[in-house]
Design an enzyme around this catalytic site. Structure first.
Site, PDB file in Angstrom:
ATOM      1  N   HIS A  11       0.839  -1.198   0.000  1.00  0.00           N
ATOM      2  CA  HIS A  11       0.000   0.000   0.000  1.00  0.00           C
ATOM      3  C   HIS A  11       0.874   1.247   0.000  1.00  0.00           C
ATOM      4  CE1 HIS A  11       0.823  -0.336   4.270  1.00  0.00           C
ATOM      5  NE2 HIS A  11       0.251  -1.510   4.264  1.00  0.00           N
ATOM      6  N   HIS A 124      12.121  -5.844   1.650  1.00  0.00           N
ATOM      7  CA  HIS A 124      11.188  -4.841   2.159  1.00  0.00           C
ATOM      8  C   HIS A 124      11.695  -4.174   3.446  1.00  0.00           C
ATOM      9  CE1 HIS A 124       7.241  -2.968   2.436  1.00  0.00           C
ATOM     10  NE2 HIS A 124       7.217  -3.286   3.722  1.00  0.00           N
ATOM     11  N   HIS A 128      12.890  -0.288   4.498  1.00  0.00           N
ATOM     12  CA  HIS A 128      12.410   0.491   5.661  1.00  0.00           C
ATOM     13  C   HIS A 128      13.596   0.936   6.521  1.00  0.00           C
ATOM     14  CE1 HIS A 128       8.054   0.530   5.748  1.00  0.00           C
ATOM     15  NE2 HIS A 128       7.929  -0.779   5.681  1.00  0.00           N
ATOM     16  N   ASP A 148       6.364  -3.513  11.075  1.00  0.00           N
ATOM     17  CA  ASP A 148       5.240  -3.186  10.201  1.00  0.00           C
ATOM     18  C   ASP A 148       4.272  -4.361  10.164  1.00  0.00           C
ATOM     19  OD1 ASP A 148       6.519  -5.039   8.596  1.00  0.00           O
ATOM     20  OD2 ASP A 148       6.796  -3.697   6.875  1.00  0.00           O
ATOM     21  N   GLY A 179       2.174  -5.208  13.536  1.00  0.00           N
ATOM     22  CA  GLY A 179       1.409  -4.396  12.595  1.00  0.00           C
ATOM     23  C   GLY A 179       0.102  -5.060  12.197  1.00  0.00           C
ATOM     24  N   ALA A 395       0.977  16.593   8.287  1.00  0.00           N
ATOM     25  CA  ALA A 395       1.077  17.960   7.783  1.00  0.00           C
ATOM     26  C   ALA A 395       2.078  18.693   8.654  1.00  0.00           C
ATOM     27  CB  ALA A 395      -0.279  18.641   7.862  1.00  0.00           C
ATOM     28  N   ARG A 424     -11.182  12.412  17.871  1.00  0.00           N
ATOM     29  CA  ARG A 424      -9.810  12.569  17.381  1.00  0.00           C
ATOM     30  C   ARG A 424      -9.251  13.946  17.726  1.00  0.00           C
ATOM     31  NH1 ARG A 424      -9.924  10.726  11.391  1.00  0.00           N
ATOM     32  NH2 ARG A 424      -7.814  11.527  11.509  1.00  0.00           N
ATOM     33  N   SER A 506      -3.849  18.512   9.054  1.00  0.00           N
ATOM     34  CA  SER A 506      -3.588  18.383   7.623  1.00  0.00           C
ATOM     35  C   SER A 506      -4.684  19.055   6.789  1.00  0.00           C
ATOM     36  CB  SER A 506      -3.460  16.911   7.230  1.00  0.00           C
ATOM     37  OG  SER A 506      -4.611  16.201   7.611  1.00  0.00           O
TER      38      SER A 506
HETATM   39 FE   LIG Z   1       6.213  -2.204   5.345  1.00  0.00          FE
END
Ligand SMILES: [Fe+2]
Length: 551
Positions: A11, A124, A128, A148, A179, A395, A424, A506
């Site tokens: 993703h 991968h 990272h 992750d 994750g 942001a 939030r 943001s």
């Molecule tokens: Fe990842």
């Protein structure tokens, strides 16, 4: 070397360009395609490449594809194992392998001039790790911790970089994954998997960790640098929540329990790494490193003097990390990443031409920062668009919504503007030198909003809009040497109100990617009750729109 990094497999598709070890451009495909997270994280979409962002990175660097020395892809099909061998239920995962193996063909279409000999697969978690350790503002050795959802076979990497080269000390194999555990809980709590994990972190502050003991039996470290996570029955803690249902105490308590056990586990993993390295420096990446509450616990308790988190800690950051990794292996030097503002920027002329095309009434004040400070002091909600857009989900002062922090109702107001859940929080930005007076128990400077701090009691009532229900705030410190315009805006606001803090969130509306280009900014301004748009050196006031002739 001229290296283009590509992230596409799971993703947050993204692209980054590194020239002679320097990150020249980095951006996420969602900012161009206007589709949040670029695509859904399903095997069927693994073929989709960040074509628009890759093309823009080349343009920003003044290069064509044939000028590149390498194109990296942050997943190594040679390390792939079938999902059932890994203990994952993912019946279409073999598509990822197929698409990864065939990526040269896809790149040939996406990047005219691409030569298949340029392709470099980077594991991968190495991508990272490189995104953090090779971009961190540290001299000398750097410990690195990646956590992750998953990579080829693992969900974790603990290691140390010496002279730009990674020594891996531990890697936890799937199906154990902090994750994926957090993603499962996110889905159980009625939020969007692989997208809304930060909502679970926010919800945790409303609950009590009364399920922590039962979770600890299944989620804990194993003493060898790794951990276990399997067998958790979320339904035994709280009923699955539908997306439109109200959350209950059970849901908040489940979130609080998960968050606490995650923090404990991460502190133990980081402490294990600290004992095996002589580096005072720790760099973090992987989607779990976007959990700013856990990051603060690591900084506080794991024994490292310095902790830095890659601002694009999620998979988008592997585009940069893959490129840095190959550049270093090719002999290039590395440099601390001076800013996350590696995306698109626009000239004053381009902005003015767009305002004229849209027939918007605009002004050019003597100092846009001062005009915004005044409007904020008058309790306006401000959209702020300045400089290059930022890499990663936060942001950081270039594409922001701003408001007065002294009015508690501004939290509701901003969440309404953005169409977000009211539980939030919104976050404060503060001048670097003022931050220690107001915010405690967290790393300062904190330029990328990746840690939480306690708000000093004497300040909590003065800036209620940015104080979360548990008395914390996720701050951004502003250094006037690197962010002079934002710093002037903060000074202007403080002169008028006595508050060196402004609400910063943001610039987007619910479910949409952050505003990136001029048109996005004008559309956002047109569709939301924002009082003033500060875009480049210009301001557009909502009030001035009324009474303007349409002819
Ligand atoms: Fe990842």
């Amino acid at each position: 070397m001229r290296v283009l990094g590509i992230n596409a497999i799971f993703h947050d598709p993204a692209a980054a360009l590194v020239v002679d070890g320097v990150p020249v451009a980095a951006t996420e495909e969602e900012r161009f395609s206007r589709r949040k997270h670029g695509k859904r994280p399903v095997p069927f979409s693994a073929w989709e490449l960040p074509e628009l962002s890759a093309a823009w990175c080349l343009k920003a660097g003044g290069l064509r594809a044939e000028d590149l020395d390498a194109v990296t892809y942050s997943y190594d099909p040679a390390l792939h194992r079938p999902a059932d061998e890994l203990g994952l239920f993912d019946p279409w995962d073999h598509l990822r392998l197929t698409y990864a193996e065939q990526v040269a063909g896809f790149l040939d279409t996406a990047l005219p001039g691409f030569d298949p000999a340029m392709l470099r697969y980077v594991p991968h978690h190495v991508a990272h790790a490189a995104s953090a350790a090779l971009a961190a503002p540290f001299a000398g050795d750097c410990a690195v911790l990646v956590l992750d959802g998953r990579g080829e076979q693992h969900s974790h990497l603990a290691g140390v970089y010496r002279d730009g080269h990674l020594e891996t000390l531990a890697a936890q194999g799937l199906p154990h994954s902090l994750g994926l555990l957090y993603e499962d809980a996110t889905a159980h709590l009625g939020f969007l998997r692989s997208s809304d994990e930060f909502k679970v972190m926010a919800l945790a502050s409303y609950g009590k960790p009364r399920f922590a003991d039962q979770l600890r039996e299944l989620v804990h470290v194993t003493g060898d640098g790794g951990f276990v996570t399997t067998g958790v029955e979320w339904a035994a803690m709280a009923k699955p929540r539908g997306a439109d249902e109200a959350w209950t105490d059970d849901h908040a308590d489940m979130a609080a329990s998960l968050q606490l056990v995650l923090e404990e586990t991460l502190v133990e993993l980081a402490s294990w790494l600290r004992e095996r390295t002589d580096s005072p420096n720790l760099a973090l990446a992987g989607g779990v490193a976007l959990n700013c509450v856990a990051n603060s616990r690591i900084a506080e308790r794991a024994g490292f003097a310095n902790v830095w988190v890659q601002p694009a800690a999620g998979d988008a950051g592997t585009a940069l990390g893959g490129a840095l990794s190959v550049a270093v292996d090719g002999g290039d030097p590395t440099y601390p990443m001076p800013t996350a503002a590696l995306g698109r920027g626009f000239s004053d002329d381009e902005i003015e031409a767009a305002l004229q095309t849209a027939r918007l009434p605009y002004e050019r004040p003597a100092d846009v920062a001062d005009a915004v400070g005044e409007a904020l002091a008058n309790d306006g909600v401000i959209a702020w668009f300045q400089g290059r857009s930022e890499y990663g989900p936060r942001a950081l002062g270039h594409r922001s919504l701003r408001a007065h922090p002294g009015r508690a109702e501004n939290l509701v107001r901003l969440n309404d503007v953005k169409g977000r859940e009211q539980f939030r929080p919104v976050a404060p930005m503060v001048l670097l030198e003022r931050a220690p007076d107001i915010f405690r128990r967290g790393p300062i400077p904190s330029p990328h909003m990746l840690f939480v701090h306690d708000v000093a009691p004497e300040w909590a009532d003065r800036i209620p809009a940015v104080v979360h229900v548990d008395g914390t705030a996720r701050i951004q410190t502003v250094d006037r040497t690197t962010e002079p315009t934002v710093a002037r805006m903060l000074e202007s606001f403080e002169r008028r109100t006595g508050l060196p803090v402004v609400v910063n969130t943001s610039l987007n509306t619910a479910g949409r990617p952050m505003v990136d280009d001029i048109k996005d900014a004008l559309e956002c301004f047109g569709a939301t009750p924002v009082d003033l748009l500060a875009i480049g050196p210009f301001v557009v006031r909502r009030d001035a729109l009324w009474g303007r002739s349409s002819g």
